[in-house]
Design an enzyme around this catalytic site. Structure first.
Site, PDB file in Angstrom:
ATOM      1  NE  ARG A   9     -20.457   6.832  -6.442  1.00 59.14           N
ATOM      2  CZ  ARG A   9     -20.830   8.103  -6.292  1.00 59.14           C
ATOM      3  NH1 ARG A   9     -20.120   9.081  -6.846  1.00 59.14           N
ATOM      4  NH2 ARG A   9     -21.908   8.420  -5.599  1.00 59.14           N
ATOM      5  CB  ILE A  57     -25.201   1.280   2.208  1.00 54.55           C
ATOM      6  CG1 ILE A  57     -25.692   2.654   2.656  1.00 54.55           C
ATOM      7  CG2 ILE A  57     -26.365   0.288   2.127  1.00 54.55           C
ATOM      8  CD1 ILE A  57     -26.612   3.331   1.656  1.00 54.55           C
ATOM      9  CG  HIS A  96     -25.789  -1.277  -1.491  1.00 51.67           C
ATOM     10  ND1 HIS A  96     -26.742  -0.301  -1.372  1.00 51.67           N
ATOM     11  CD2 HIS A  96     -24.618  -0.626  -1.705  1.00 51.67           C
ATOM     12  CE1 HIS A  96     -26.188   0.892  -1.524  1.00 51.67           C
ATOM     13  NE2 HIS A  96     -24.896   0.732  -1.712  1.00 51.67           N
ATOM     14  CB  CYS A 107     -16.341  15.846  20.061  1.00 55.38           C
ATOM     15  SG  CYS A 107     -15.905  17.560  19.896  1.00 55.38           S
ATOM     16  CD  GLU A 141      -2.490   1.779   0.355  1.00 60.67           C
ATOM     17  OE1 GLU A 141      -3.328   1.039  -0.175  1.00 60.67           O
ATOM     18  OE2 GLU A 141      -2.263   2.952  -0.043  1.00 60.67           O
TER      19      GLU A 141
END
Ligand SMILES: Cc1cc2nc3c(=O)[nH]c(=O)nc-3n(C[C@H](O)[C@H](O)[C@H](O)COP(=O)(O)OP(=O)(O)OC[C@H]3O[C@@H](n4cnc5c(N)ncnc54)[C@H](O)[C@@H]3O)c2cc1C
Length: 497
Positions: free
Chosen positions: A317, A48, A50, A410, A32
């Site tokens: 994307r 998500i 899906h 926070c 990487e």
């Protein structure tokens, strides 16, 4: 001798492949270019899992298969690797008769793909599931199998588990060239020298076309498609109970409203095609953000005030030609495998893609995929102080007082968690940077976006890593914060200049 396999790219696809291949008697190397895993497309998306009813198997058979299978596999993997997930289900909202036809279209697609529990429902039932849906919603397609995951934590978990099972991690290592001879892959040229490998799996996201070109396969281009988002502060109301969006278009699934696994309302994304050379263009724009707001107002009854937005951000994307995944083992050069163009639903699909790649290696490359003994599917996630009960918190502080020092107000992140994150980063061989701490602990993710805790965390990194404060960086070399004694910085500039 064991065959050596390099996986180029530590995104969700590369890390899932590393985990699956770590089951076998192979010498695995994950390569990487960034200081940590998961900083490409994987870190900025809608998160998500899906269900698979939006994939047309007649046009995109791989996407449909991997999405449905990936949704199933994530349930097991999330449990095995202690990855934060939720399963709120999804409502695709129709606002008019045209929308109604679209719902029926997706119901049929989903049923063909084997997605369970799909149901078209009217306004009354929608309201019971999601009180914040707009009054003008006429119907919705309910998909109970839809889930949400913390994408960066998923990626880290996969890398940690693969490393525990013997995969070697090479962070800050960029592939610059691919050596091929006599129709075979010979090895990789990297910024850290030559690496001799038998197999190279290209999972380089947006840059997969360039890596493929290095192996002599240059028949496709990956185009960045930008998606912008609003992320709201913890207390911004109203949130949504379900994943909600309007009927999709051909190009995009449209604007979603989700309450992330961390409990923050998020709206987005846009779908903007950029030029091939804009693979680092992640700015947000007024136009893009206004588009999200206007679209969200069409299907949500109310939105939090804009001053409750804690962050606007964008992801890219890796869009392949015709939206088709390019997953192939080549005869020439033998040993080169493309896992390219993993656009949405790539986060969902990653586990299934990884299993498919293992099969490809056996069937197309004739590798003997012998399972090794003692492979461990389990990995324990980071302790998250804010999620503990009062008595658990007290117990932890008694054992280690660093858990009594809250550094990020926070998100209620303690010094103990930052130190644990540093130990994990070190074990993975990743860079100890502010971003690698942020993605493991969630410090600096809150409303103040780090303005309160940044310098405290930098001091802990400086102490634990034994580096001067000014050398602490956001994401590795060249991104040093320069916190500290101004005279040291001036002297350094003078020395270098
Ligand atoms: C806006 C948006 C919304 C999305 N929403 C969803 C969603 O809700 N659900 C879903 O399932 N999917 C979603 N996706 C898709 C999903 O995020 C991607 O499919 C997935 O993250 C792709 O993973 P990857 O590993 O292929 O690529 P990446 O995560 O980009 O990983 C590629 C890695 O390769 C590395 N690399 C590149 N070149 C080199 C080199 N020369 N040497 C070494 N390393 C290199 C990069 O640094 C990077 O870390 C969304 C994507 C976007 C952008």
């Amino acid at each position: 001798m064991k065959k050596s396999v390099a996986i180029i790219g530590g995104g969700i696809a590369g890390c899932a492949i590393a985990r699956v291949l770590s089951k076998y008697d192979l010498d695995i190397h994950l390569i990487e270019k960034e200081a940590d895993v998961g900083w490409g497309a994987t870190k900025a998306n809608t998160s998500i899992i899906h269900p698979g009813h939006e994939e047309d198997a007649a046009i995109h058979p791989l996407r449909a298969k991997f999405c449905v299978e990936g949704n199933r596999i994530w349930r097991k993997w999330a449990e095995e690797m202690d990855i934060p997930v939720s399963w709120p289900g999804e409502l695709m909202i129709a606002l008019d008769d045209g929308g109604m036809e679209t719902l029926e279209h997706y119901l049929k697609l989903g049923e063909k793909n084997g997605v369970e529990g799909l149901e078209i429902m009217g306004r009354e039932e929608i309201k019971k599931l999601e009180p914040n849906v707009n009054e003008n919603a006429i119907a919705a397609l309910w998909a109970p199998a839809a889930g949400l995951i913390e994408p960066w934590e998923a990626c880290i978990a996969l890398a940690e588990n693969a490393a525990d099972n013997g995969a070697k991690m090479h962070l800050n290592t960029e592939v610059k060239g691919i050596a091929v001879g006599d129709g075979k892959l010979r090895g990789l040229e990297t910024n850290r020298g030559f690496m001799k490998v038998d197999v190279a799996i290209n999972a380089a996201g947006l840059f997969a076309d360039e890596i493929s070109g290095m192996a002599g396969i240059d028949d496709f281009k990956i185009c960045p498609r930008k998606g912008q988002y609003y992320l709201f502060s913890d207390d911004a109301m109203p949130k949504v109970k379900r994943i909600v969006h309007m009927t999709p278009t051909e190009k995009t699934k449209g604007v979603y409203a989700v309450t992330t696994v961390e409990g923050n309302l998020m709206l987005g994304p846009t779908a903007e095609d950029l030029d091939f050379d804009e693979k680092e263009e992640r700015s947000t724009t007024e136009e893009g953000l206004d588009y999200i707001w206007e679209n969200a107002r069409k299907f949500l009854a109310s939105l939090p005030p804009r001053n409750k937005v804690s962050k606007m951000f964008a992801g890219l994307r890796p869009e392949p030609p015709d939206g088709k995944y390019i997953i192939r083992a080549y005869e020439s050069p033998w040993g080169f495998v493309n896992v390219a163009g993993i656009r949405s639903p790539g986060l969902t699909a990653a586990p299934s893609i990884a299993e498919y790649v293992a099969k490809l290696m056996e069937e197309k490359l004739d590798l003997r995929m012998a399972e090794k003994e003692g492979w461990n599917p389990f990995r324990k996630g980071m302790k998250r102080f804010s999620r503990l009960s009062d008595s658990e918190k007290q117990h932890l502080i008694n054992r280690n007082p660093q858990y009594g020092n809250v550094v990020c107000m926070c998100k209620e992140v303690t010094e103990g968690e930052v130190v644990e994150a540093i130990e994990r980063i070190r074990k993975l061989g990743a860079g100890i940077t502010m971003d690698s701490i942020k993605f493991r602990t969630l410090a600096m993710f809150g409303e103040c976006q780090g303005s309160f805790c940044r310098s405290r965390i930098a001091s802990i990194i400086s102490r634990e890593a034994g580096i001067p404060l000014w050398q602490v960086s956001l994401k590795g070399d060249g991104t040093e914060y320069g916190i500290g004694d101004i005279k040291v910085l001036q002297r350094r500039e003078k020395d270098e200049g």
